[in-house]
Design a protein around this motif. Structure first.
Motif, PDB file in Angstrom:
ATOM      1  N   GLN A   1       0.828  -1.206   0.000  1.00 48.10           N
ATOM      2  CA  GLN A   1       0.000   0.000   0.000  1.00 48.10           C
ATOM      3  C   GLN A   1       0.864   1.258   0.000  1.00 48.10           C
ATOM      4  O   GLN A   1       0.570   2.234  -0.699  1.00 48.10           O
ATOM      5  N   ALA A   2       1.932   1.231   0.784  1.00 51.28           N
ATOM      6  CA  ALA A   2       2.818   2.390   0.850  1.00 51.28           C
ATOM      7  C   ALA A   2       3.468   2.663  -0.497  1.00 51.28           C
ATOM      8  O   ALA A   2       3.536   3.813  -0.954  1.00 51.28           O
ATOM      9  N   ILE A   3       3.964   1.602  -1.157  1.00 52.80           N
ATOM     10  CA  ILE A   3       4.623   1.774  -2.455  1.00 52.80           C
ATOM     11  C   ILE A   3       3.649   2.311  -3.498  1.00 52.80           C
ATOM     12  O   ILE A   3       4.007   3.132  -4.346  1.00 52.80           O
ATOM     13  N   LYS A   4       2.398   1.864  -3.417  1.00 51.13           N
ATOM     14  CA  LYS A   4       1.390   2.305  -4.391  1.00 51.13           C
ATOM     15  C   LYS A   4       0.942   3.740  -4.160  1.00 51.13           C
ATOM     16  O   LYS A   4       0.632   4.463  -5.107  1.00 51.13           O
ATOM     17  N   SER A   5       0.876   4.163  -2.897  1.00 50.99           N
ATOM     18  CA  SER A   5       0.241   5.451  -2.594  1.00 50.99           C
ATOM     19  C   SER A   5       1.210   6.590  -2.284  1.00 50.99           C
ATOM     20  O   SER A   5       0.812   7.755  -2.278  1.00 50.99           O
ATOM     21  N   ILE A   6       2.495   6.282  -2.029  1.00 59.39           N
ATOM     22  CA  ILE A   6       3.455   7.325  -1.667  1.00 59.39           C
ATOM     23  C   ILE A   6       4.464   7.486  -2.796  1.00 59.39           C
ATOM     24  O   ILE A   6       5.109   6.525  -3.203  1.00 59.39           O
ATOM     25  N   THR A   7       4.603   8.713  -3.303  1.00 58.76           N
ATOM     26  CA  THR A   7       5.544   8.960  -4.387  1.00 58.76           C
ATOM     27  C   THR A   7       6.920   9.313  -3.830  1.00 58.76           C
ATOM     28  O   THR A   7       7.069   9.655  -2.651  1.00 58.76           O
ATOM     29  N   LYS A   8       7.929   9.241  -4.703  1.00 58.56           N
ATOM     30  CA  LYS A   8       9.280   9.636  -4.290  1.00 58.56           C
ATOM     31  C   LYS A   8       9.315  11.109  -3.906  1.00 58.56           C
ATOM     32  O   LYS A   8      10.025  11.504  -2.978  1.00 58.56           O
ATOM     33  N   ASP A   9       8.530  11.921  -4.618  1.00 59.68           N
ATOM     34  CA  ASP A   9       8.480  13.346  -4.284  1.00 59.68           C
ATOM     35  C   ASP A   9       7.865  13.558  -2.906  1.00 59.68           C
ATOM     36  O   ASP A   9       8.328  14.418  -2.140  1.00 59.68           O
ATOM     37  N   ASP A  10       6.816  12.777  -2.587  1.00 57.86           N
ATOM     38  CA  ASP A  10       6.213  12.864  -1.247  1.00 57.86           C
ATOM     39  C   ASP A  10       7.270  12.582  -0.183  1.00 57.86           C
ATOM     40  O   ASP A  10       7.358  13.283   0.831  1.00 57.86           O
ATOM     41  N   MET A  11       8.062  11.556  -0.419  1.00 57.79           N
ATOM     42  CA  MET A  11       9.051  11.133   0.569  1.00 57.79           C
ATOM     43  C   MET A  11      10.160  12.164   0.703  1.00 57.79           C
ATOM     44  O   MET A  11      10.586  12.503   1.812  1.00 57.79           O
ATOM     45  N   ARG A  12      10.628  12.674  -0.452  1.00 59.71           N
ATOM     46  CA  ARG A  12      11.680  13.701  -0.399  1.00 59.71           C
ATOM     47  C   ARG A  12      11.218  14.920   0.372  1.00 59.71           C
ATOM     48  O   ARG A  12      11.967  15.508   1.156  1.00 59.71           O
ATOM     49  N   GLN A  13       9.960  15.307   0.172  1.00 63.36           N
ATOM     50  CA  GLN A  13       9.449  16.515   0.811  1.00 63.36           C
ATOM     51  C   GLN A  13       9.343  16.356   2.327  1.00 63.36           C
ATOM     52  O   GLN A  13       9.718  17.261   3.080  1.00 63.36           O
ATOM     53  N   VAL A  14       8.849  15.197   2.784  1.00 60.20           N
ATOM     54  CA  VAL A  14       8.705  15.007   4.229  1.00 60.20           C
ATOM     55  C   VAL A  14      10.071  14.928   4.901  1.00 60.20           C
ATOM     56  O   VAL A  14      10.251  15.418   6.028  1.00 60.20           O
ATOM     57  N   LEU A  15      11.062  14.362   4.223  1.00 62.92           N
ATOM     58  CA  LEU A  15      12.424  14.339   4.772  1.00 62.92           C
ATOM     59  C   LEU A  15      12.979  15.762   4.871  1.00 62.92           C
ATOM     60  O   LEU A  15      13.578  16.141   5.886  1.00 62.92           O
ATOM     61  N   LYS A  16      12.764  16.564   3.824  1.00 67.02           N
ATOM     62  CA  LYS A  16      13.236  17.948   3.826  1.00 67.02           C
ATOM     63  C   LYS A  16      12.558  18.754   4.930  1.00 67.02           C
ATOM     64  O   LYS A  16      13.213  19.528   5.647  1.00 67.02           O
ATOM     65  N   ASP A  17      11.257  18.551   5.090  1.00 69.97           N
ATOM     66  CA  ASP A  17      10.503  19.291   6.103  1.00 69.97           C
ATOM     67  C   ASP A  17      11.024  19.025   7.512  1.00 69.97           C
ATOM     68  O   ASP A  17      10.933  19.884   8.391  1.00 69.97           O
ATOM     69  N   HIS A  18      11.542  17.825   7.730  1.00 69.17           N
ATOM     70  CA  HIS A  18      12.019  17.448   9.062  1.00 69.17           C
ATOM     71  C   HIS A  18      13.540  17.528   9.196  1.00 69.17           C
ATOM     72  O   HIS A  18      14.086  17.157  10.239  1.00 69.17           O
ATOM     73  N   GLY A  19      14.215  17.980   8.157  1.00 71.59           N
ATOM     74  CA  GLY A  19      15.657  18.135   8.238  1.00 71.59           C
ATOM     75  C   GLY A  19      16.407  16.829   8.407  1.00 71.59           C
ATOM     76  O   GLY A  19      17.411  16.761   9.124  1.00 71.59           O
ATOM     77  N   VAL A  20      15.924  15.767   7.737  1.00 69.20           N
ATOM     78  CA  VAL A  20      16.529  14.443   7.853  1.00 69.20           C
ATOM     79  C   VAL A  20      17.226  14.067   6.553  1.00 69.20           C
ATOM     80  O   VAL A  20      16.655  14.212   5.471  1.00 69.20           O
ATOM     81  N   SER A  21      18.476  13.596   6.649  1.00 71.46           N
ATOM     82  CA  SER A  21      19.195  13.062   5.497  1.00 71.46           C
ATOM     83  C   SER A  21      19.052  11.540   5.515  1.00 71.46           C
ATOM     84  O   SER A  21      19.271  10.908   6.548  1.00 71.46           O
ATOM     85  N   LEU A  22      18.706  10.966   4.363  1.00 68.96           N
ATOM     86  CA  LEU A  22      18.436   9.526   4.281  1.00 68.96           C
ATOM     87  C   LEU A  22      19.383   8.865   3.303  1.00 68.96           C
ATOM     88  O   LEU A  22      19.582   9.345   2.182  1.00 68.96           O
ATOM     89  N   ILE A  23      19.956   7.739   3.730  1.00 68.66           N
ATOM     90  CA  ILE A  23      20.789   6.911   2.861  1.00 68.66           C
ATOM     91  C   ILE A  23      20.072   5.571   2.729  1.00 68.66           C
ATOM     92  O   ILE A  23      19.871   4.854   3.709  1.00 68.66           O
ATOM     93  N   GLY A  24      19.686   5.217   1.503  1.00 65.36           N
ATOM     94  CA  GLY A  24      18.982   3.952   1.303  1.00 65.36           C
ATOM     95  C   GLY A  24      17.501   4.093   1.597  1.00 65.36           C
ATOM     96  O   GLY A  24      16.934   5.176   1.578  1.00 65.36           O
ATOM     97  N   ALA A  25      16.846   2.964   1.838  1.00 65.54           N
ATOM     98  CA  ALA A  25      15.400   2.865   2.160  1.00 65.54           C
ATOM     99  C   ALA A  25      14.542   3.056   0.920  1.00 65.54           C
ATOM    100  O   ALA A  25      14.936   3.694  -0.050  1.00 65.54           O
ATOM    101  N   GLY A  26      13.354   2.486   0.970  1.00 61.02           N
ATOM    102  CA  GLY A  26      12.389   2.618  -0.104  1.00 61.02           C
ATOM    103  C   GLY A  26      11.113   3.245   0.423  1.00 61.02           C
ATOM    104  O   GLY A  26      10.978   3.538   1.612  1.00 61.02           O
ATOM    105  N   ARG A  27      10.157   3.450  -0.471  1.00 62.81           N
ATOM    106  CA  ARG A  27       8.900   4.089  -0.081  1.00 62.81           C
ATOM    107  C   ARG A  27       8.087   3.235   0.885  1.00 62.81           C
ATOM    108  O   ARG A  27       7.213   3.737   1.582  1.00 62.81           O
ATOM    109  N   ASP A  28       8.392   1.926   0.936  1.00 66.00           N
ATOM    110  CA  ASP A  28       7.673   1.069   1.883  1.00 66.00           C
ATOM    111  C   ASP A  28       8.006   1.434   3.323  1.00 66.00           C
ATOM    112  O   ASP A  28       7.287   1.070   4.250  1.00 66.00           O
TER     113      ASP A  28
END
Length: 474
Positions: A406-433
């Motif tokens: 469900q997460a992979i189907k409903s969450i886009t890469k842009d959604d994920m990038r934006q929430v990481l930016k909003d919280h000041g988090v740098s991410l290495i690896g991981a998927g939309r799941d």
């Protein structure tokens, strides 16, 4: 002219679908083709009704013998469940899906069940739900422990102020990449190789099966699995001095890790789950809750192997923490560790029970634990209150509110990038799941368990490393 009998005609004569029917047809249509059909059907009906009368018949004896053997074969009995399940308490019930409650309802009907509780991060799993706590009498349930035996959290609080991280984030990122390794596979090679005295444990000689896993354990020592496992730097805030940990009020750099017993634990879990299912026949709806008697050889083997897997998981964390401490040149002010896929011998209401915590944190009075949120949500360093109704337990995290698919189907890469930016988090690896939106609100989860734990400090993730997209435990 040949007379052939068909299956429906023998079914009408009282035969049942299965091997005996096929055997009867084979004999009828090879030995009795010259006889009138009605006479053949009548004869085979007589064989079905009185097989013992045909044990001296040179043609029909094999069929008669097969019928008698089938009739006398022992019926594989299932262990009945209790008609009424024992009552149990649910924390944060409004946040928990019905499937998890249904699984807990079944677990409470096991004849060995003494008590249970459902934590506020609970969601559906295999056998016992994730977030389920189950106390049993002298019985261990492999799927009540889970596949990733001994999966745990480990936290190192450094003598480094927050400002140092903010000014040197690139250095922290380099060291994190250099000293961690993730995902399914054979683990460490070359310069990544690690060592730990857990590999010298005589328990690896417990059985030939366990002994064969030693090389896999050695190769994966100090690595992290796929899925939701992580190694992350963050800032931990103590709102006041903690006398027990001897840490002053303030904000410190900290390392938080989440991983388990890797391929070793997963292989142990699969082997003993299959063994439990062979020895403990439960009704279909409870099949994944098959248990082993702790007085049996198999139960003792699993208990020792489970504890070895727990020690191995702890060693994996220690290797990571030691490497990063040395790389940073840091001093550790406090180290806290707890596991959440395990079973313990504990006292409950005056009797010894086996407490399974599948995705639940030990929270006896004064016991420290870590409850993470997500890659953008805070985690909490907590101290247990020893709530008996919760069987001295608390949640092990926020808990999923979306399946991986469900997460992979409903969450886009842009959604994920934006929430990481909003919280000041740098991410290495991981998927939309593993996107933060796939998890429940950790603050709502914590609000549902104020009777279970006291919050000592809040950890805010800043630099997170996880397995690359699509990686899974082997």
């Amino acid at each position: 002219m040949e007379t052939l009998i068909n299956g429906n005609e023998l079914l009408n004569a009282g035969y049942q679908r299965g091997g005996i029917l096929g055997f009867a047809l084979k004999i009828a249509n090879s030995k009795f083709t010259s006889q009138p059909k009605e006479d053949v059907i009548a004869l085979f009906k007589k064989v079905k009704d009185y097989p013992e009368s045909f044990l001296d018949d040179e043609v029909l004896q094999p069929l008669a013998s097969a019928m008698i053997e089938e009739a006398n074969a022992p019926v594989e009995e299932t262990i009945p469940l209790k008609e009424e399940g024992s009552p149990y308490i649910i924390y944060g019930e409004g946040q928990i899906e019905q499937g998890a409650k249904n699984q807990m309802d079944i677990a409470m009907k096991l004849p060995v069940t003494v008590a249970g509780a459902l934590m506020p991060d609970a969601h559906q799993g295999y056998g016992l739900p994730i977030g389920g706590v189950l106390a049993t009498k002298n019985a261990i349930i492999p799927y009540g422990v889970g596949v990733d035996i001994g999966c745990r959290m480990a936290l190192s609080v450094y003598d480094i102020p927050e400002e140092h991280f903010l000014l040197n984030e690139a250095k922290y990122k380099r060291e994190l990449i250099a000293h961690t390794k993730f995902g399914a596979g054979h683990g460490n090679h070359g310069r990544y190789k690690a060592d730990h005295n857990v590999l010298d444990s005589n328990d690896f000689n417990l059985t030939p099966f366990i002994k064969k896993l030693h090389d896999k354990a050695w190769s994966q020592l100090g690595t992290s699995g796929g899925g939701n496992h992580f190694v992350e730097f963050g800032i931990i805030e103590f709102p006041e001095r903690d006398e027990v940990l001897n840490i002053d009020k303030g904000r410190y750099v900290a390392l938080l890790t989440h991983s388990g017993s890797r391929g070793f634990g997963a292989t142990v879990a699969g082997h003993y789950t299959q063994l439990a299912k062979q020895l403990c026949k439960l009704p279909k709806e409870a099949a994944n809750l098959a248990y082993l008697d702790l007085d049996s050889q198999e139960g003792q083997e699993y208990w020792i192997a489970m504890n070895l897997a727990g020690d191995y998981a702890s060693a994996c964390h220690q290797v990571i923490h030691d490497k990063l401490k040395a790389a940073l040149g840091a001093q550790v002010l406090a180290k806290v560790e707890n596991h959440h896929n395990f079973a313990w011998k504990e006292m409950l209401n005056g009797e010894e029970v086996i407490v399974h915590r599948k995705g639940a944190t030990p929270a006896a009075k004064g016991v420290m634990g870590i409850i993470p949120g997500s890659m953008t949500a805070p985690g909490f360093l907590v101290r247990g209150k020893g709530e008996a109704n919760a069987i001295n337990s608390a949640s092990h995290g926020a808990g999923r509110q979306m399946s991986r698919t469900q997460a992979i189907k409903s969450i886009t890469k842009d959604d994920m990038r934006q929430v990481l930016k909003d919280h000041g988090v740098s991410l290495i690896g991981a998927g939309r799941d593993e996107a933060p939106m796939a998890y429940k609100d950790i603050n709502a989860v914590m609000a549902s368990q104020t009777d279970l734990v006291d919050v000592v400090a809040k950890f805010t993730p800043k630099l997170v490393r996880m397995a690359d997209d699509g990686s899974r435990e082997d």
